[in-house]
Motif scaffolding. Structure first.
Motif, PDB file in Angstrom:
ATOM      1  N   LEU A  10     115.049  23.752 -28.666  1.00  0.00           N
ATOM      2  CA  LEU A  10     115.619  25.107 -28.045  1.00  0.00           C
ATOM      3  C   LEU A  10     114.400  25.379 -27.669  1.00  0.00           C
ATOM      4  CD1 LEU A  10     116.278  27.851 -28.489  1.00  0.00           C
ATOM      5  CD2 LEU A  10     116.994  27.647 -30.772  1.00  0.00           C
ATOM      6  N   TYR A  11     113.355  25.489 -28.803  1.00  0.00           N
ATOM      7  CA  TYR A  11     111.772  26.102 -28.067  1.00  0.00           C
ATOM      8  C   TYR A  11     111.397  25.153 -27.117  1.00  0.00           C
ATOM      9  CZ  TYR A  11     112.070  29.071 -32.528  1.00  0.00           C
ATOM     10  OH  TYR A  11     113.166  29.729 -33.617  1.00  0.00           O
ATOM     11  N   LEU A  12     111.230  24.493 -26.404  1.00  0.00           N
ATOM     12  CA  LEU A  12     111.423  23.479 -25.418  1.00  0.00           C
ATOM     13  C   LEU A  12     112.046  24.051 -24.331  1.00  0.00           C
ATOM     14  CD1 LEU A  12     111.011  19.922 -26.516  1.00  0.00           C
ATOM     15  CD2 LEU A  12     108.880  21.448 -26.205  1.00  0.00           C
ATOM     16  N   GLY A  13     112.971  24.679 -24.543  1.00  0.00           N
ATOM     17  CA  GLY A  13     113.692  25.557 -23.267  1.00  0.00           C
ATOM     18  C   GLY A  13     113.274  26.924 -22.854  1.00  0.00           C
ATOM     19  N   ILE A  14     113.012  27.437 -24.751  1.00  0.00           N
ATOM     20  CA  ILE A  14     112.377  28.650 -24.620  1.00  0.00           C
ATOM     21  C   ILE A  14     111.476  28.601 -23.942  1.00  0.00           C
ATOM     22  CG2 ILE A  14     111.678  30.725 -25.521  1.00  0.00           C
ATOM     23  CD1 ILE A  14     113.583  29.392 -27.855  1.00  0.00           C
ATOM     24  N   GLU A  15     110.249  27.212 -24.096  1.00  0.00           N
ATOM     25  CA  GLU A  15     108.948  27.964 -23.309  1.00  0.00           C
ATOM     26  C   GLU A  15     108.831  28.001 -21.697  1.00  0.00           C
ATOM     27  OE1 GLU A  15     106.922  23.919 -24.568  1.00  0.00           O
ATOM     28  OE2 GLU A  15     106.729  24.987 -26.586  1.00  0.00           O
ATOM     29  N   GLN A  16     110.616  27.215 -21.212  1.00  0.00           N
ATOM     30  CA  GLN A  16     110.361  27.413 -19.759  1.00  0.00           C
ATOM     31  C   GLN A  16     111.231  28.661 -19.046  1.00  0.00           C
ATOM     32  OE1 GLN A  16     109.454  24.940 -17.951  1.00  0.00           O
ATOM     33  NE2 GLN A  16     108.700  23.977 -19.664  1.00  0.00           N
ATOM     34  N   ALA A  17     111.636  29.627 -19.432  1.00  0.00           N
ATOM     35  CA  ALA A  17     111.961  30.865 -19.765  1.00  0.00           C
ATOM     36  C   ALA A  17     110.863  31.811 -19.346  1.00  0.00           C
ATOM     37  CB  ALA A  17     113.015  31.101 -20.956  1.00  0.00           C
ATOM     38  N   THR A  18     110.678  31.504 -18.432  1.00  0.00           N
ATOM     39  CA  THR A  18     109.620  33.004 -17.625  1.00  0.00           C
ATOM     40  C   THR A  18     109.789  33.096 -16.389  1.00  0.00           C
ATOM     41  OG1 THR A  18     108.000  31.053 -17.441  1.00  0.00           O
ATOM     42  CG2 THR A  18     107.709  31.941 -19.578  1.00  0.00           C
ATOM     43  N   GLU A  19     109.281  33.921 -16.120  1.00  0.00           N
ATOM     44  CA  GLU A  19     109.263  34.586 -14.315  1.00  0.00           C
ATOM     45  C   GLU A  19     108.974  34.057 -13.851  1.00  0.00           C
ATOM     46  OE1 GLU A  19     108.395  39.102 -13.208  1.00  0.00           O
ATOM     47  OE2 GLU A  19     106.861  38.152 -13.467  1.00  0.00           O
ATOM     48  N   GLY A  20     109.429  33.562 -12.940  1.00  0.00           N
ATOM     49  CA  GLY A  20     108.840  32.174 -11.499  1.00  0.00           C
ATOM     50  C   GLY A  20     109.739  30.783 -11.274  1.00  0.00           C
ATOM     51  N   LYS A  21     110.504  30.670 -13.123  1.00  0.00           N
ATOM     52  CA  LYS A  21     110.639  29.562 -13.286  1.00  0.00           C
ATOM     53  C   LYS A  21     111.980  29.494 -12.929  1.00  0.00           C
ATOM     54  CE  LYS A  21     107.783  27.129 -15.702  1.00  0.00           C
ATOM     55  NZ  LYS A  21     107.035  25.454 -15.577  1.00  0.00           N
ATOM     56  N   ARG A  22     112.701  28.359 -13.293  1.00  0.00           N
ATOM     57  CA  ARG A  22     113.918  27.862 -12.874  1.00  0.00           C
ATOM     58  C   ARG A  22     115.283  27.647 -13.954  1.00  0.00           C
ATOM     59  NH1 ARG A  22     115.653  29.151  -7.748  1.00  0.00           N
ATOM     60  NH2 ARG A  22     113.965  29.540  -6.045  1.00  0.00           N
ATOM     61  N   ILE A  23     116.582  28.055 -13.767  1.00  0.00           N
ATOM     62  CA  ILE A  23     117.207  27.282 -15.311  1.00  0.00           C
ATOM     63  C   ILE A  23     117.193  26.125 -15.682  1.00  0.00           C
ATOM     64  CG2 ILE A  23     119.906  27.076 -15.518  1.00  0.00           C
ATOM     65  CD1 ILE A  23     118.975  30.135 -16.098  1.00  0.00           C
ATOM     66  N   GLY A  24     117.402  25.447 -14.160  1.00  0.00           N
ATOM     67  CA  GLY A  24     116.887  24.091 -14.418  1.00  0.00           C
ATOM     68  C   GLY A  24     115.625  23.501 -15.312  1.00  0.00           C
ATOM     69  N   ASP A  25     114.402  24.502 -15.316  1.00  0.00           N
ATOM     70  CA  ASP A  25     113.350  23.525 -15.993  1.00  0.00           C
ATOM     71  C   ASP A  25     113.471  24.204 -16.986  1.00  0.00           C
ATOM     72  OD1 ASP A  25     112.039  23.836 -13.240  1.00  0.00           O
ATOM     73  OD2 ASP A  25     111.679  25.309 -13.191  1.00  0.00           O
ATOM     74  N   TYR A  57     120.368  20.824 -19.854  1.00  0.00           N
ATOM     75  CA  TYR A  57     120.906  19.405 -19.347  1.00  0.00           C
ATOM     76  C   TYR A  57     120.270  20.408 -16.989  1.00  0.00           C
ATOM     77  CZ  TYR A  57     125.735  19.954 -17.113  1.00  0.00           C
ATOM     78  OH  TYR A  57     126.482  21.037 -16.730  1.00  0.00           O
ATOM     79  N   GLY A  58     119.392  19.529 -16.979  1.00  0.00           N
ATOM     80  CA  GLY A  58     119.405  20.179 -15.397  1.00  0.00           C
ATOM     81  C   GLY A  58     117.775  19.440 -14.886  1.00  0.00           C
ATOM     82  N   LYS A  59     117.647  19.648 -13.718  1.00  0.00           N
ATOM     83  CA  LYS A  59     116.204  18.936 -12.895  1.00  0.00           C
ATOM     84  C   LYS A  59     115.684  20.491 -12.967  1.00  0.00           C
ATOM     85  CE  LYS A  59     118.883  15.521 -10.288  1.00  0.00           C
ATOM     86  NZ  LYS A  59     119.214  15.727  -8.481  1.00  0.00           N
ATOM     87  N   LYS A  60     114.046  19.569 -13.112  1.00  0.00           N
ATOM     88  CA  LYS A  60     113.119  21.024 -12.867  1.00  0.00           C
ATOM     89  C   LYS A  60     113.249  21.474 -11.748  1.00  0.00           C
ATOM     90  CE  LYS A  60     109.373  18.675 -15.480  1.00  0.00           C
ATOM     91  NZ  LYS A  60     107.991  18.928 -15.399  1.00  0.00           N
ATOM     92  N   GLY A  61     113.022  22.753 -11.054  1.00  0.00           N
ATOM     93  CA  GLY A  61     112.842  23.629  -9.616  1.00  0.00           C
ATOM     94  C   GLY A  61     114.267  24.006  -8.991  1.00  0.00           C
ATOM     95  N   TYR A  62     115.072  23.514 -10.337  1.00  0.00           N
ATOM     96  CA  TYR A  62     117.219  23.828  -9.457  1.00  0.00           C
ATOM     97  C   TYR A  62     117.535  24.936 -10.782  1.00  0.00           C
ATOM     98  CZ  TYR A  62     116.674  19.842  -6.728  1.00  0.00           C
ATOM     99  OH  TYR A  62     116.812  18.320  -5.399  1.00  0.00           O
ATOM    100  N   GLY A  63     118.584  25.976 -10.013  1.00  0.00           N
ATOM    101  CA  GLY A  63     119.280  26.625 -10.364  1.00  0.00           C
ATOM    102  C   GLY A  63     118.516  28.012 -10.173  1.00  0.00           C
ATOM    103  N   SER A  64     119.263  28.806 -10.755  1.00  0.00           N
ATOM    104  CA  SER A  64     118.846  30.332 -10.468  1.00  0.00           C
ATOM    105  C   SER A  64     117.400  30.588 -10.901  1.00  0.00           C
ATOM    106  CB  SER A  64     119.894  31.872 -11.428  1.00  0.00           C
ATOM    107  OG  SER A  64     121.114  31.314 -11.076  1.00  0.00           O
ATOM    108  N   LEU A  65     116.720  31.607 -10.360  1.00  0.00           N
ATOM    109  CA  LEU A  65     115.845  31.938 -10.330  1.00  0.00           C
ATOM    110  C   LEU A  65     115.390  32.660 -11.231  1.00  0.00           C
ATOM    111  CD1 LEU A  65     112.342  32.102  -8.919  1.00  0.00           C
ATOM    112  CD2 LEU A  65     112.855  33.783  -8.169  1.00  0.00           C
ATOM    113  N   LEU A  66     114.514  32.722 -12.272  1.00  0.00           N
ATOM    114  CA  LEU A  66     114.134  33.559 -13.527  1.00  0.00           C
ATOM    115  C   LEU A  66     113.489  34.707 -12.892  1.00  0.00           C
ATOM    116  CD1 LEU A  66     113.919  30.781 -16.142  1.00  0.00           C
ATOM    117  CD2 LEU A  66     115.911  31.766 -15.382  1.00  0.00           C
ATOM    118  N   LYS A  67     114.106  35.534 -13.438  1.00  0.00           N
ATOM    119  CA  LYS A  67     113.356  36.989 -13.247  1.00  0.00           C
ATOM    120  C   LYS A  67     113.269  38.142 -14.282  1.00  0.00           C
ATOM    121  CE  LYS A  67     115.208  37.554  -8.458  1.00  0.00           C
ATOM    122  NZ  LYS A  67     115.800  38.363  -7.722  1.00  0.00           N
TER     123      LYS A  67
END
Length: 260
Positions: A130-145, A183-193
């Motif tokens: 969960l916390y690894l996922g949260i680390e990716q939940a920042t502006e400019g990342k994507r849902i897939g990250d 689950y997912g691929k880096k760089g794919y999915g909705s852009l996080l804003k």
């Protein structure tokens, strides 16, 4: 459509989510051998209403309870019942509140007494993912990250990731866009804003990822009946670091322990 929240709206969401954390802590005080899961549901509903909020799960698309309580091989959306908790059980408790026009949502998997080392490790890994996922939940990342971070960690530790159920956007409604798979691929999915609010909720199985939807139309269990764990936080997207709106602080004060 994805709705971006103002800072004022995010603070209202933080209030709703902190109430979820307090409610889960009240539940934690009462999770022990001999207690029915239905009694935990009634306790939570009373606590939420006493604090001026509404249980947002109750009546949602016909769901008849205030909590989702999923024991052992049940993944999510379990019905509270007359089931009596016993030593060695694990209990995923998912809670939602509606307070001042906004929703809160968080989940925690508890142990009843001592559990096997293998089961405890499943809980540790799921919470850490969960916390690894949260680390990716920042502006400019994507849902897939987010999904990639969760999936790659869990699968590298020989666990499987449930695909049929995902996290979600959240705000004035319990479920908003976008979906947030584990689950997912880096760089794919909705852009996080900045201003997006999402619920990230890994559902991780000890065995295979296949799940079965039971006859009640809600409860989901593992196909091989091996244990599953579930942890969830609601977060607001910011630049540089996610803002976690929900909290496990109150739960951990009750339990006197941290998994990570």
């Amino acid at each position: 459509m994805i709705y971006l929240k103002t800072d004022e709206e995010i603070e209202l969401m933080r209030d709703a989510n902190r109430l979820v954390g307090s409610t889960l802590a009240e539940v934690a005080k009462n999770i022990r051998e001999g207690v029915t899961t239905l009694s935990l549901d009634k306790l939570a509903e009373t606590f939420i209403r006493d604090h001026g909020a509404i249980p947002s799960f109750l009546g949602y698309n016909g769901f008849p309870f205030s909590l989702c309580i999923s024991v052992n091989e049940h993944v999510v959306h379990g019905f509270p019942s007359d089931y009596v908790l016993k030593a060695g059980d694990i209990v995923s408790v998912d809670c939602g509140t509606y307070l001042n026009g906004y929703c809160g949502d968080s989940a925690y998997t508890f142990t009843v007494g001592e559990v096997s080392p293998e089961v405890r490790q499943l809980l540790i890994a799921t919470k850490h993912s969960l916390y690894l996922g949260i680390e990716q939940a920042t502006e400019g990342k994507r849902i897939g990250d987010i999904g990639h971070a969760i999936q790659s960690y869990c699968e590298s530790n020989s666990y499987s990731v449930v695909r049929e159920l995902v996290g979600h956007g959240i705000g004035k409604k319990m479920h908003e866009s976008p979906e947030v798979p584990n689950y997912g691929k880096k760089g794919y999915g909705s852009l996080l804003k900045t201003g997006m609010c999402i619920a990230i909720e890994p559902m991780i199985n000890m065995g295979k990822r296949k799940v079965v939807f039971e006859k009640d139309g809600w409860t989901v269990r593992t196909g091989d009946r091996k244990p599953s764990a579930h942890f969830e936080h609601t977060v607001a997207i910011r630049a540089g670091k996610a803002d976690i709106l929900s909290t496990f602080e109150f739960i951990e004060e009750v339990l006197g322990e941290r998994f990570i």
